[in-house]
Scaffold this motif. Structure first.
Motif, PDB file in Angstrom:
ATOM      1  N   TYR A  11       2.681   2.115  -2.948  1.00  0.00           N
ATOM      2  CA  TYR A  11       1.810   1.106  -2.383  1.00  0.00           C
ATOM      3  C   TYR A  11       0.356   1.382  -2.724  1.00  0.00           C
ATOM      4  O   TYR A  11      -0.385   0.485  -3.104  1.00  0.00           O
ATOM      5  CB  TYR A  11       1.980   1.012  -0.862  1.00  0.00           C
ATOM      6  N   GLY A  12      -0.042   2.630  -2.614  1.00  0.00           N
ATOM      7  CA  GLY A  12      -1.418   2.990  -2.936  1.00  0.00           C
ATOM      8  C   GLY A  12      -1.757   2.713  -4.381  1.00  0.00           C
ATOM      9  O   GLY A  12      -2.809   2.150  -4.679  1.00  0.00           O
ATOM     10  N   LYS A  13      -0.872   3.081  -5.290  1.00  0.00           N
ATOM     11  CA  LYS A  13      -1.141   2.874  -6.710  1.00  0.00           C
ATOM     12  C   LYS A  13      -1.193   1.380  -7.036  1.00  0.00           C
ATOM     13  O   LYS A  13      -2.022   0.942  -7.837  1.00  0.00           O
ATOM     14  CB  LYS A  13      -0.047   3.544  -7.547  1.00  0.00           C
ATOM     15  N   THR A  14      -0.320   0.630  -6.425  1.00  0.00           N
ATOM     16  CA  THR A  14      -0.325  -0.808  -6.678  1.00  0.00           C
ATOM     17  C   THR A  14      -1.612  -1.442  -6.156  1.00  0.00           C
ATOM     18  O   THR A  14      -2.224  -2.282  -6.825  1.00  0.00           O
ATOM     19  CB  THR A  14       0.891  -1.471  -6.017  1.00  0.00           C
ATOM     20  N   SER A  15      -2.038  -1.006  -4.967  1.00  0.00           N
ATOM     21  CA  SER A  15      -3.280  -1.527  -4.411  1.00  0.00           C
ATOM     22  C   SER A  15      -4.430  -1.312  -5.372  1.00  0.00           C
ATOM     23  O   SER A  15      -5.238  -2.200  -5.624  1.00  0.00           O
ATOM     24  CB  SER A  15      -3.596  -0.838  -3.091  1.00  0.00           C
ATOM     25  N   LYS A  16      -4.484  -0.119  -5.911  1.00  0.00           N
ATOM     26  CA  LYS A  16      -5.571   0.221  -6.816  1.00  0.00           C
ATOM     27  C   LYS A  16      -5.554  -0.674  -8.056  1.00  0.00           C
ATOM     28  O   LYS A  16      -6.596  -1.163  -8.492  1.00  0.00           O
ATOM     29  CB  LYS A  16      -5.443   1.684  -7.220  1.00  0.00           C
ATOM     30  N   THR A  75      -2.923  -6.363   3.767  1.00  0.00           N
ATOM     31  CA  THR A  75      -1.920  -5.328   4.000  1.00  0.00           C
ATOM     32  C   THR A  75      -2.426  -3.974   3.521  1.00  0.00           C
ATOM     33  O   THR A  75      -2.263  -2.960   4.212  1.00  0.00           O
ATOM     34  CB  THR A  75      -0.607  -5.688   3.278  1.00  0.00           C
ATOM     35  N   SER A  76      -3.066  -3.970   2.358  1.00  0.00           N
ATOM     36  CA  SER A  76      -3.621  -2.724   1.845  1.00  0.00           C
ATOM     37  C   SER A  76      -4.563  -2.097   2.848  1.00  0.00           C
ATOM     38  O   SER A  76      -4.516  -0.899   3.114  1.00  0.00           O
ATOM     39  CB  SER A  76      -4.393  -2.986   0.546  1.00  0.00           C
ATOM     40  N   LYS A  77      -5.401  -2.931   3.429  1.00  0.00           N
ATOM     41  CA  LYS A  77      -6.387  -2.426   4.367  1.00  0.00           C
ATOM     42  C   LYS A  77      -5.713  -1.822   5.596  1.00  0.00           C
ATOM     43  O   LYS A  77      -6.111  -0.750   6.068  1.00  0.00           O
ATOM     44  CB  LYS A  77      -7.308  -3.572   4.778  1.00  0.00           C
ATOM     45  N   ALA A  78      -4.698  -2.499   6.097  1.00  0.00           N
ATOM     46  CA  ALA A  78      -3.993  -2.003   7.279  1.00  0.00           C
ATOM     47  C   ALA A  78      -3.300  -0.675   6.977  1.00  0.00           C
ATOM     48  O   ALA A  78      -3.353   0.271   7.772  1.00  0.00           O
ATOM     49  CB  ALA A  78      -2.982  -3.041   7.757  1.00  0.00           C
ATOM     50  N   VAL A  79      -2.646  -0.598   5.820  1.00  0.00           N
ATOM     51  CA  VAL A  79      -1.953   0.630   5.451  1.00  0.00           C
ATOM     52  C   VAL A  79      -2.947   1.765   5.269  1.00  0.00           C
ATOM     53  O   VAL A  79      -2.718   2.895   5.737  1.00  0.00           O
ATOM     54  CB  VAL A  79      -1.128   0.414   4.159  1.00  0.00           C
ATOM     55  N   GLN A  80      -4.065   1.473   4.613  1.00  0.00           N
ATOM     56  CA  GLN A  80      -5.095   2.490   4.423  1.00  0.00           C
ATOM     57  C   GLN A  80      -5.618   3.004   5.753  1.00  0.00           C
ATOM     58  O   GLN A  80      -5.796   4.211   5.932  1.00  0.00           O
ATOM     59  CB  GLN A  80      -6.252   1.897   3.624  1.00  0.00           C
TER      60      GLN A  80
END
Lengths: 147, 147
Positions: free
Chosen positions: A8-13, B11-16
DNA sequence: GCTACGTCGTTAACCGGTTAACGTCCAAGT
DNA sequence: ACTTGGACGTTAACCGGTTAACGACGTAGC
């Protein structure tokens, strides 16, 4: 390193980088389009209103507003009735960006969506919503230790 | 505001935010765990090696390494053979964090994964991988206008 | 053996976000 | 009318990331 979290982190980036590159073509950076998008929908909002709509803190909006004001895309004007308030108004240049930026963003969304089947896309949307909800719940649960 | 892109960002923000909160319980912040994870796997890496493994730039690693060194979790030592190189070595304190942090991260991953069915999770993983690949391809395609 | 180039790590400047502290202003209580 | 408390925007300090510039060091070519 758990699989889902890592992926998920890599995709976000990657998504962020692609979004930033798309926005740069119009002189914008990541996040600045969110502020503008709210003004395109409702001109003359206050920083606090924009922050609530976008989902960031108020200082984040004031900083971005300063950058956009320096770029000539919006102006700050005090509210006539309540002198605590500041209202953000689009300039002609700021309004002119709406079409190009929305097109750009739609192009990117289509490119990403297009790589998935209809059912994949639909399932991705629902699972993302679920993940977001769980992450938010976890966060508020720790903020309020005894709930 | 396209649906997928917008939902993905939120979603990225929430996960982060959830990840950061989990790491704070052990005195770490977002990203610092990635650096440590590489050293837990292979102690004595150089900043450049860590950067390549984690997928960030070298300056990002040197800055984070300084923070972690000040926190007493690692030390910098020059390489004996090549004096250009610096090697990052875990201290006892840095090594002691491995178990707790990995547990914490696994807990979070389980919480998110647990909210999905097995097939949902599997499809999420594959679609995320697809999205990541497409975003990366888009980026390199613009970087090299004529490919 | 000297030079010229390439590879390192670091530093500086920027960006977007956060929390904390502050000054201004409105509004409600007394 | 005055005071107190709350709402608002801004500023400052921090964090993680980026790109660009720099200095130190190896190494290959001559």
């Amino acid at each position: 390193m758990p699989e889902l979290l890592d992926l998920y982190g890599k995709t976000s980036k990657a998504v962020q980088a692609a979004t930033d590159a798309a926005l740069r073509r119009h002189g914008l950076r990541l996040g600045q389009d969110h502020l503008l998008a709210e003004l395109w929908a409702t001109d003359g909002l206050t920083p606090g209103e924009v922050a609530a709509l976008v989902g960031v803190t108020t200082p984040a909006v004031t900083k971005t507003a300063t950058v956009l004001a320096n770029a000539g895309l919006l102006v700050r004007r005090p509210d006539a009735r309540d002198r605590r308030l500041v209202r953000l108004w689009l300039t002609a240049a700021g309004r002119a960006l709406q079409g190009p930026v929305e097109d750009e963003r739609r192009r990117l969304d289509d490119a990403l969506s297009g790589a998935l089947t209809a059912t994949e896309r639909e399932l991705l949307m629902t699972t993302l919503a679920t993940v977001r909800r769980v992450a938010t719940d976890l966060l508020s649960a720790e903020a309020t230790p005894r709930g």
